[in-house]
Every structure is written in C-alpha cells, then in structure tokens.
Design a protein around this motif. Sequence first.
Motif, short mmCIF file in Angstrom:
data_model
loop_
_atom_site.label_atom_id
_atom_site.label_comp_id
_atom_site.label_asym_id
_atom_site.label_seq_id
_atom_site.Cartn_x
_atom_site.Cartn_y
_atom_site.Cartn_z
N TRP A 82 0.82 -1.01 0.18
CA TRP A 82 -0.30 -0.39 0.17
C TRP A 82 0.61 1.34 0.11
CZ3 TRP A 82 -4.38 -0.09 -1.24
CH2 TRP A 82 -5.58 -0.61 -1.68
N VAL B 158 1.62 1.81 -3.93
CA VAL B 158 0.62 2.17 -4.75
C VAL B 158 -0.60 3.52 -4.19
CG1 VAL B 158 -1.87 1.81 -4.31
CG2 VAL B 158 -0.57 -0.33 -4.44
N PHE B 159 -0.33 4.26 -3.20
CA PHE B 159 -0.02 5.19 -2.33
C PHE B 159 0.72 5.98 -3.24
CE2 PHE B 159 1.38 9.10 -0.30
CZ PHE B 159 -0.68 9.60 1.00
N THR B 160 2.14 5.96 -3.45
CA THR B 160 2.56 6.51 -4.33
C THR B 160 2.31 7.23 -6.10
OG1 THR B 160 4.09 4.99 -5.52
CG2 THR B 160 4.98 6.95 -3.52
N ILE B 161 1.18 6.35 -6.62
CA ILE B 161 0.90 5.89 -7.62
C ILE B 161 -0.17 7.20 -7.55
CG2 ILE B 161 -0.63 4.90 -9.39
CD1 ILE B 161 0.73 2.26 -8.40
N LEU B 162 -0.72 7.19 -6.64
CA LEU B 162 -1.80 8.14 -6.07
C LEU B 162 -1.32 10.12 -5.82
CD1 LEU B 162 -4.28 5.82 -4.27
CD2 LEU B 162 -4.59 6.43 -6.78
N PHE B 163 -1.00 9.79 -5.08
CA PHE B 163 -0.08 10.91 -4.64
C PHE B 163 1.09 11.07 -4.84
CE2 PHE B 163 -3.56 9.45 -2.16
CZ PHE B 163 -4.88 10.37 -2.75
N SER B 164 1.83 12.57 -5.33
CA SER B 164 3.17 12.74 -5.39
C SER B 164 3.62 13.87 -4.53
CB SER B 164 3.33 12.78 -6.69
OG SER B 164 3.24 14.50 -7.48
#
Length: 294
Positions: A115, A118-124
């Motif tokens: 997760w 995956v979090f880095t895909i949604l937020f940067s």
Amino acid sequence: MRTNRSFGRKLFLICNFIFLASVSLLCLMPIIHILALSFSSGQAASAGKVILWPVEFTTAAYANVFGKPEYLRAFWVSIQRVLIGATISMFLTIITAYPLSKDSRQFRLRTFYSWFFVFTILFSGGLIPNYLTVKNLGMLDTIWALVLPGAVTVFNVILLLNFYRSLPKELEESSLLDGAGQFTTLWKIYVPLSLPALATTGLFTMVGHWNSWFDGMIYMNHPENYPLQTFLQTIIIKMDFRFIKPERAELLIKLSDRTSRAAQIFVAAFPILIVYPFLQRFFIKGIVMGSVKE
C-alpha cells in the motif's frame, strides 16, 4: 447451416483484416510522412508538396543533423541515460517485486509496503519538492538527476510481482530445501524464468527514459547537458541555424526548418523502432502473465 456459418466467419475475417490494416496504416502514416519530409528539399517541404513520398530527394537534412555536435552530444546523453537508467531501474524493480510477491506468512509487512507503493501512484510530492530534493542532493546538471528520481516505477513492480506469484511455489521450496538462500533463489531461479516479464518492463523503462524531455528541461541548467528529447523540444519551438558552420552554409539552400526537424525527429525515434521488434515476442506474454493475480 454450416455454409452460412462458414461464410459469416470468412466475412468477419475479411472485415477484421481490413479494419486492422486501416488502423495500422493510420499509425504508420505520420512516421512515413516525417521520413518523406526528411528526404525532401526545403523548397518542396515549405510548399507543402510532400505527403508520403520524398519530393526532390536529398540527404542534406541528415548531413546537417550528423554534422551538429550539439545534436550528437544530446544523443549520447540519452544513450547514457537509457543504459544507466534501465540497469538501475531493472535491478531495483527485481529486488522490490520479489519480497512483495510473498504472502503475509513469509513477509509480515508485505501489505503495508504494498500500500505504501500504491500510495505513490495516487499522490506525489509535487514538482517543487522534487526539484529541491534533487538540488540539495547536488544532482543538478548530472546524469543522476535524469536517472535516480524515477528509478522505481510502481507499475513495473506490480507487473513483475504478479508474474512471480504465477510461478509454482514448489520451485522456491525445493531451492530452500537444497540449501539456497533467498538471493540465490531470486537470481538463479526466478529471474531466468521471468524473462518475458523482464523484457516487458525493460521495454517500458527504456522507452520512458528515451522519450522523456520534461525532467531534462527542469534539472539541466546548461543546454550541453540536455538529453535528446529535451534538445528536440527546444529546436521544434524555434529553429536555430546558428550552429551551422560557414563551410556548410550551402546546406541552407537545401534545408528548411521542416526538413531539419523531420530528420532529427526520425533519427531520435529510430533506436526504439529497432529495439522494439526484438522484444515484441516477449511483450504480450509478459504483460498478460504479469497482469493476472492468482
């Protein structure tokens, strides 16, 4: 009944072939047009006479391209970027995907780390924090600014870990029973068996590095450090004939901004056009097997 079904099948295949051939032709036409422009004279290109075949054939545009030291320097920077970046990215992707492919009994924090990625895909963090990080690490105007910030692509990690999960668990168990450690199991068993997935992720990585231009514009303060795509972006916006040496001034007669740009664009795309057919046979198998989660 069988005749009607056979006729319908043939009609479907004919229509499908015509449709796919038309789509393929539409995809090829821009490339053919650029190639035709690059081999045409400047006058014909400026007059709009060139469509899919060279008019007043000449290689002056390519003589201009390969005679420009700044273009060759940018080409070399891009080659370095692809070689170094793909090597580092593939190594990090392999050693990241392998532990994440284990179940929670083997790796307790697997879900947390999954997760986390995956979090880095949604937020940067955003452009400014990324730039400040690269600057504070002293990587501005170096090849590492183009390679390290995006070294781990989460999509490739997910693709590869799902491929690892599709492999039989007995392979790892037998390897561990024979006394091999996790690193030996990874590099001697998993990596050789995952060549289709590695070819797929490697192709994604190489194309991504080769086509990227925005980070070169941000992290490079001097034009001589630009990768090829960043250099192309600058000349497409504004054609600059200052780099043509006096002894090659006769090229100005045969050149136009359209022919020169077309030649440089085609030369930039040529390496990918050469590499892709060799990896294409792994591509479909790798992306399908890596996208299925058991």
